[in-house]
Write an enzyme that holds these catalytic residues in place. Sequence first.
Site, PDB file in Angstrom:
ATOM      1  N   ARG A  33      -0.114  -9.270  13.395  1.00 27.54           N
ATOM      2  CA  ARG A  33      -0.700  -8.269  12.497  1.00 27.54           C
ATOM      3  C   ARG A  33      -1.535  -8.942  11.406  1.00 27.54           C
ATOM      4  O   ARG A  33      -2.598  -8.445  11.030  1.00 27.54           O
ATOM      5  CB  ARG A  33       0.410  -7.411  11.855  1.00 27.54           C
ATOM      6  CG  ARG A  33       1.031  -6.426  12.841  1.00 27.54           C
ATOM      7  CD  ARG A  33       2.370  -5.908  12.353  1.00 27.54           C
ATOM      8  NE  ARG A  33       2.278  -5.107  11.156  1.00 27.54           N
ATOM      9  CZ  ARG A  33       3.309  -4.891  10.320  1.00 27.54           C
ATOM     10  NH1 ARG A  33       4.499  -5.424  10.583  1.00 27.54           N
ATOM     11  NH2 ARG A  33       3.140  -4.151   9.259  1.00 27.54           N
ATOM     12  N   ARG A  50      11.806  -5.693   4.908  1.00 27.12           N
ATOM     13  CA  ARG A  50      11.654  -4.236   4.714  1.00 27.12           C
ATOM     14  C   ARG A  50      12.680  -3.448   5.524  1.00 27.12           C
ATOM     15  O   ARG A  50      12.928  -3.728   6.690  1.00 27.12           O
ATOM     16  CB  ARG A  50      10.253  -3.801   5.132  1.00 27.12           C
ATOM     17  CG  ARG A  50      10.084  -2.277   5.092  1.00 27.12           C
ATOM     18  CD  ARG A  50       8.662  -1.831   5.147  1.00 27.12           C
ATOM     19  NE  ARG A  50       7.928  -2.399   6.252  1.00 27.12           N
ATOM     20  CZ  ARG A  50       6.606  -2.334   6.367  1.00 27.12           C
ATOM     21  NH1 ARG A  50       5.894  -1.718   5.453  1.00 27.12           N
ATOM     22  NH2 ARG A  50       5.990  -2.889   7.392  1.00 27.12           N
ATOM     23  N   LYS A  87       0.831  -1.208   0.000  1.00 29.49           N
ATOM     24  CA  LYS A  87       0.000   0.000   0.000  1.00 29.49           C
ATOM     25  C   LYS A  87       0.865   1.257   0.000  1.00 29.49           C
ATOM     26  O   LYS A  87       0.640   2.179  -0.790  1.00 29.49           O
ATOM     27  CB  LYS A  87      -0.930   0.012   1.238  1.00 29.49           C
ATOM     28  CG  LYS A  87      -1.831  -1.209   1.345  1.00 29.49           C
ATOM     29  CD  LYS A  87      -2.717  -1.155   2.574  1.00 29.49           C
ATOM     30  CE  LYS A  87      -2.004  -1.168   3.897  1.00 29.49           C
ATOM     31  NZ  LYS A  87      -1.281  -2.419   4.197  1.00 29.49           N
ATOM     32  N   ARG A 133      11.449  -1.602  11.003  1.00 36.45           N
ATOM     33  CA  ARG A 133      10.347  -1.201  11.874  1.00 36.45           C
ATOM     34  C   ARG A 133      10.206  -2.193  13.024  1.00 36.45           C
ATOM     35  O   ARG A 133      10.299  -3.397  12.817  1.00 36.45           O
ATOM     36  CB  ARG A 133       9.037  -1.145  11.073  1.00 36.45           C
ATOM     37  CG  ARG A 133       8.735   0.230  10.530  1.00 36.45           C
ATOM     38  CD  ARG A 133       7.561   0.286   9.603  1.00 36.45           C
ATOM     39  NE  ARG A 133       6.355  -0.395  10.027  1.00 36.45           N
ATOM     40  CZ  ARG A 133       5.218  -0.375   9.331  1.00 36.45           C
ATOM     41  NH1 ARG A 133       5.154   0.303   8.191  1.00 36.45           N
ATOM     42  NH2 ARG A 133       4.154  -1.032   9.738  1.00 36.45           N
ATOM     43  N   ARG A 158      -9.754   0.357   8.768  1.00 40.04           N
ATOM     44  CA  ARG A 158      -9.282  -0.990   9.118  1.00 40.04           C
ATOM     45  C   ARG A 158     -10.319  -1.778   9.873  1.00 40.04           C
ATOM     46  O   ARG A 158     -10.089  -2.936  10.196  1.00 40.04           O
ATOM     47  CB  ARG A 158      -8.062  -0.838  10.029  1.00 40.04           C
ATOM     48  CG  ARG A 158      -6.734  -1.011   9.311  1.00 40.04           C
ATOM     49  CD  ARG A 158      -5.667  -0.697  10.323  1.00 40.04           C
ATOM     50  NE  ARG A 158      -4.515  -1.520  10.176  1.00 40.04           N
ATOM     51  CZ  ARG A 158      -3.406  -1.111   9.539  1.00 40.04           C
ATOM     52  NH1 ARG A 158      -3.337   0.066   8.978  1.00 40.04           N
ATOM     53  NH2 ARG A 158      -2.377  -1.915   9.460  1.00 40.04           N
TER      54      ARG A 158
HETATM   55  P1  AP5 Z   1       4.916  -1.589   1.821  1.00 36.75           P
HETATM   56  O1  AP5 Z   1       4.551  -0.805   0.627  1.00 36.75           O
HETATM   57  O2  AP5 Z   1       5.658  -0.894   2.923  1.00 36.75           O
HETATM   58  O3  AP5 Z   1       3.619  -2.352   2.375  1.00 36.75           O
HETATM   59  P2  AP5 Z   1       2.362  -1.815   3.173  1.00 36.75           P
HETATM   60  O4  AP5 Z   1       1.158  -2.503   2.630  1.00 36.75           O
HETATM   61  O5  AP5 Z   1       2.341  -0.330   3.201  1.00 36.75           O
HETATM   62  O6  AP5 Z   1       2.719  -2.445   4.589  1.00 36.75           O
HETATM   63  P3  AP5 Z   1       2.619  -1.867   6.061  1.00 36.75           P
HETATM   64  O7  AP5 Z   1       3.338  -2.870   6.922  1.00 36.75           O
HETATM   65  O8  AP5 Z   1       3.087  -0.447   6.153  1.00 36.75           O
HETATM   66  O9  AP5 Z   1       1.110  -1.958   6.314  1.00 36.75           O
HETATM   67  P4  AP5 Z   1       0.393  -2.027   7.630  1.00 36.75           P
HETATM   68  O10 AP5 Z   1      -0.995  -1.839   7.208  1.00 36.75           O
HETATM   69  O11 AP5 Z   1       0.645  -3.209   8.480  1.00 36.75           O
HETATM   70  O12 AP5 Z   1       1.105  -0.878   8.503  1.00 36.75           O
HETATM   71  P5  AP5 Z   1       0.666   0.577   8.910  1.00 36.75           P
HETATM   72  O13 AP5 Z   1       1.880   1.412   8.855  1.00 36.75           O
HETATM   73  O14 AP5 Z   1      -0.543   1.010   8.171  1.00 36.75           O
HETATM   74  O15 AP5 Z   1       5.765  -2.846   1.317  1.00 36.75           O
HETATM   75  C1  AP5 Z   1       6.278  -3.780   2.257  1.00 36.75           C
HETATM   76  C2  AP5 Z   1       7.638  -4.282   1.732  1.00 36.75           C
HETATM   77  O16 AP5 Z   1       7.416  -4.996   0.502  1.00 36.75           O
HETATM   78  C3  AP5 Z   1       8.637  -3.156   1.394  1.00 36.75           C
HETATM   79  O17 AP5 Z   1       9.922  -3.565   1.748  1.00 36.75           O
HETATM   80  C4  AP5 Z   1       8.525  -3.010  -0.149  1.00 36.75           C
HETATM   81  O18 AP5 Z   1       9.756  -2.592  -0.717  1.00 36.75           O
HETATM   82  C5  AP5 Z   1       8.176  -4.426  -0.576  1.00 36.75           C
HETATM   83  N1  AP5 Z   1       7.333  -4.484  -1.775  1.00 36.75           N
HETATM   84  C6  AP5 Z   1       6.310  -3.649  -2.113  1.00 36.75           C
HETATM   85  N2  AP5 Z   1       5.751  -4.038  -3.285  1.00 36.75           N
HETATM   86  C7  AP5 Z   1       6.428  -5.148  -3.684  1.00 36.75           C
HETATM   87  C8  AP5 Z   1       6.324  -6.001  -4.815  1.00 36.75           C
HETATM   88  N3  AP5 Z   1       5.410  -5.813  -5.806  1.00 36.75           N
HETATM   89  N4  AP5 Z   1       7.173  -7.070  -4.901  1.00 36.75           N
HETATM   90  C9  AP5 Z   1       8.104  -7.280  -3.941  1.00 36.75           C
HETATM   91  N5  AP5 Z   1       8.278  -6.491  -2.852  1.00 36.75           N
HETATM   92  C10 AP5 Z   1       7.431  -5.430  -2.712  1.00 36.75           C
HETATM   93  O19 AP5 Z   1       0.209   0.356  10.411  1.00 36.75           O
HETATM   94  C11 AP5 Z   1       1.111   0.052  11.431  1.00 36.75           C
HETATM   95  C12 AP5 Z   1       0.351  -0.087  12.748  1.00 36.75           C
HETATM   96  O20 AP5 Z   1      -0.267   1.164  13.096  1.00 36.75           O
HETATM   97  C13 AP5 Z   1      -0.805  -1.089  12.764  1.00 36.75           C
HETATM   98  O21 AP5 Z   1      -0.357  -2.410  13.006  1.00 36.75           O
HETATM   99  C14 AP5 Z   1      -1.668  -0.536  13.886  1.00 36.75           C
HETATM  100  O22 AP5 Z   1      -1.140  -0.852  15.136  1.00 36.75           O
HETATM  101  C15 AP5 Z   1      -1.562   0.960  13.684  1.00 36.75           C
HETATM  102  N6  AP5 Z   1      -2.577   1.491  12.762  1.00 36.75           N
HETATM  103  C16 AP5 Z   1      -2.363   2.039  11.537  1.00 36.75           C
HETATM  104  N7  AP5 Z   1      -3.520   2.403  10.971  1.00 36.75           N
HETATM  105  C17 AP5 Z   1      -4.493   2.066  11.843  1.00 36.75           C
HETATM  106  C18 AP5 Z   1      -5.899   2.181  11.803  1.00 36.75           C
HETATM  107  N8  AP5 Z   1      -6.550   2.702  10.745  1.00 36.75           N
HETATM  108  N9  AP5 Z   1      -6.610   1.726  12.866  1.00 36.75           N
HETATM  109  C19 AP5 Z   1      -5.983   1.203  13.958  1.00 36.75           C
HETATM  110  N10 AP5 Z   1      -4.639   1.072  14.051  1.00 36.75           N
HETATM  111  C20 AP5 Z   1      -3.891   1.508  13.000  1.00 36.75           C
END
Ligand code: AP5
Length: 219
Positions: free
Chosen positions: A173, A127, A13, A162, A88
């Site tokens: 997660r 990552r 994402k 991270r 979410r």
């Molecule tokens: P990346 O693009 O970073 O993936 P992502 O989907 O953004 O993953 P996140 O881990 O950031 O998502 P998340 O939803 O768990 O975390 P968030 O920060 O929102 O890609 C991942 C890796 O893959 C990278 O190394 C990239 O280079 C690689 N990659 C990408 N595309 C690729 C491809 N095509 N092929 C190969 N490799 C590839 O949330 C973190 C925490 O915050 C949550 O756990 C929760 O505690 C809290 N939080 C956030 N939002 C909320 C909410 N709305 N409600 C409640 N708690 C929340």
Amino acid sequence: MRIVLLGAPGSGKGTQAQRLIQAHGVPQVSTGDLLREAVAQGTELGKRAQTIMAAGGLVDDQTILGIIRDRLARPDAKSGFILDGFPRTIGQADALKALLATLGQPLDAVVLMEVDSQALFQRLTGRRTCRTCGLVFNVHTAPPPSPPPCNGRCTTPDLFQRPDDSEATIGRRLEVYEAQTRPLVEYYRHAGLLRTVQAEGDIDEVTARLNAAIAGTAA
Ligand code: AP5
């Protein structure tokens, strides 16, 4: 353009949102990034969120909605936005719908980014993020350039992993995603907003699929 990128942790994402903001000129609104900023600043919110995030849980809906309300009120969101990691839960989705109705800015589309769970695990453990320029890399699939710099601005790359990308927390997660976020797929299918993109393979190819899926939604 007003879209949601929906998908499991590691589905890409953030990576794809970064490309869409350049192409479409609308901001990325990532609740994860906003929470990490609060953690880094040591605010009350950051202190509360830090423990929950490290354990792989979700921050409560009311807190998240406050953050989103403030963020969408900023001038750059008037022309559209890419929501990354929000909503979410069903409660967040209901509240978003009500908020956007008030603003007269309904969603154009919700794009589900589908990736096999084995691939998710490898992506998340691999990552690495540059503390200096914020760019995201992957030791398996998108290694940082050697020698540096990461990009035109960053001359002193400082890569970190991270805290929630540990193996134990990744498992939690993914469970939380299945239990609390996966139901949004049916929610948005029922609303007629869902589009699905196969998000495995070359990052450029995923971007092309994503652009095809959202074609026609840009204002
Ligand atoms: P990346 O693009 O970073 O993936 P992502 O989907 O953004 O993953 P996140 O881990 O950031 O998502 P998340 O939803 O768990 O975390 P968030 O920060 O929102 O890609 C991942 C890796 O893959 C990278 O190394 C990239 O280079 C690689 N990659 C990408 N595309 C690729 C491809 N095509 N092929 C190969 N490799 C590839 O949330 C973190 C925490 O915050 C949550 O756990 C929760 O505690 C809290 N939080 C956030 N939002 C909320 C909410 N709305 N409600 C409640 N708690 C929340």
